[in-house]
Design an enzyme around this catalytic site. Structure first.
Site, PDB file in Angstrom:
ATOM      1  N   HIS A  17       0.845  -1.189   0.000  1.00  0.00           N
ATOM      2  CA  HIS A  17       0.000   0.000   0.000  1.00  0.00           C
ATOM      3  C   HIS A  17       0.882   1.241   0.000  1.00  0.00           C
ATOM      4  O   HIS A  17       1.926   1.266   0.610  1.00  0.00           O
ATOM      5  CB  HIS A  17      -0.963   0.013   1.195  1.00  0.00           C
ATOM      6  CG  HIS A  17      -0.314  -0.268   2.527  1.00  0.00           C
ATOM      7  ND1 HIS A  17       0.141  -1.516   2.892  1.00  0.00           N
ATOM      8  CD2 HIS A  17      -0.045   0.541   3.571  1.00  0.00           C
ATOM      9  CE1 HIS A  17       0.656  -1.459   4.113  1.00  0.00           C
ATOM     10  NE2 HIS A  17       0.563  -0.222   4.548  1.00  0.00           N
ATOM     11  N   LEU A  18       0.416   2.264  -0.716  1.00  0.00           N
ATOM     12  CA  LEU A  18       1.111   3.549  -0.793  1.00  0.00           C
ATOM     13  C   LEU A  18       0.344   4.571   0.035  1.00  0.00           C
ATOM     14  O   LEU A  18      -0.858   4.750  -0.161  1.00  0.00           O
ATOM     15  CB  LEU A  18       1.191   4.048  -2.243  1.00  0.00           C
ATOM     16  CG  LEU A  18       1.857   3.141  -3.272  1.00  0.00           C
ATOM     17  CD1 LEU A  18       1.832   3.823  -4.647  1.00  0.00           C
ATOM     18  CD2 LEU A  18       3.295   2.820  -2.884  1.00  0.00           C
TER      19      LEU A  18
END
Ligand code: ZN
Length: 187
Positions: free
Chosen positions: A143-144
């Protein structure tokens, strides 16, 4: 504030609330931090979010594409803190297909455009913790993070007490970002 200090605040418990719905609660000090079944997609927080249906204030999801979604962090560092997440349970950048990699980056760009439109921040932190040693709370599902920042936004509560004082609810963040979401989705 260093990036190390900034990213270190995020743990699986901080996003777990997204499935149950937005909350006004501030992050709790000493909350559980361990994902008990890190290899099982059936209990992965991001997989549950991916299965939680179309975007709504209830699931915090801002946008869903063929391979990627954008969701609010239920325990944001700052109001508007969002995450671009592949819908598939993959741990590393190398695990992404070409299509997933392209859409993940496009989703991050679009999420940032929405943040800029909704909040007019002076800066944005975009980043990922790859692996537990790097501070990832959920290391098995990539995840960013994108966090809007302002000069002087580090106050003594954050630095000393690991507590954040947020000026708006997650539902308000969802409304603002959805209203500012660029037409045409993540493309
Ligand atoms: Zn997952």
């Amino acid at each position: 504030m260093s990036l190390e200090r900034l990213w270190a605040g995020w743990r699986s418990a901080y996003v777990a609330g997204t499935v149950a719905g937005p909350s006004d609660d501030a992050p709790s000090v000493g909350a559980p931090t361990d994902d008990p079944h890190p290899d099982d997609p059936a209990v992965c927080v991001f997989c549950r979010i991916a299965a939680s249906g179309p975007p709504s204030p209830d699931n915090g999801v801002l946008w869903v594409g063929p391979t990627t979604l954008v969701v609010l962090n239920a325990y944001p560092y700052a109001s508007g803190h969002l995450m671009a997440v592949p819908r598939r349970h993959v741990a590393t950048l190398g695990d992404l297909t070409e299509d997933e990699a392209v859409e993940l980056w496009a989703a991050a760009r679009t999420g940032i455009a929405a943040l800029e439109g909704a909040y007019r921040p002076e800066g944005i932190n975009l980043g990922a913790n790859l692996g537990e040693a790097a501070g990832a709370g959920i290391p098995r599902h990539l995840h960013l993070h994108a966090v809007p920042r302002w000069r002087g936004d580090t106050n003594f509560m954050t630095a000393v007490a690991d507590t954040r004082v947020l000026p708006e609810t997650l539902a308000s963040s969802w409304e603002r970002l959805t209203a500012a979401w660029p037409a045409g989705g993540a493309g």
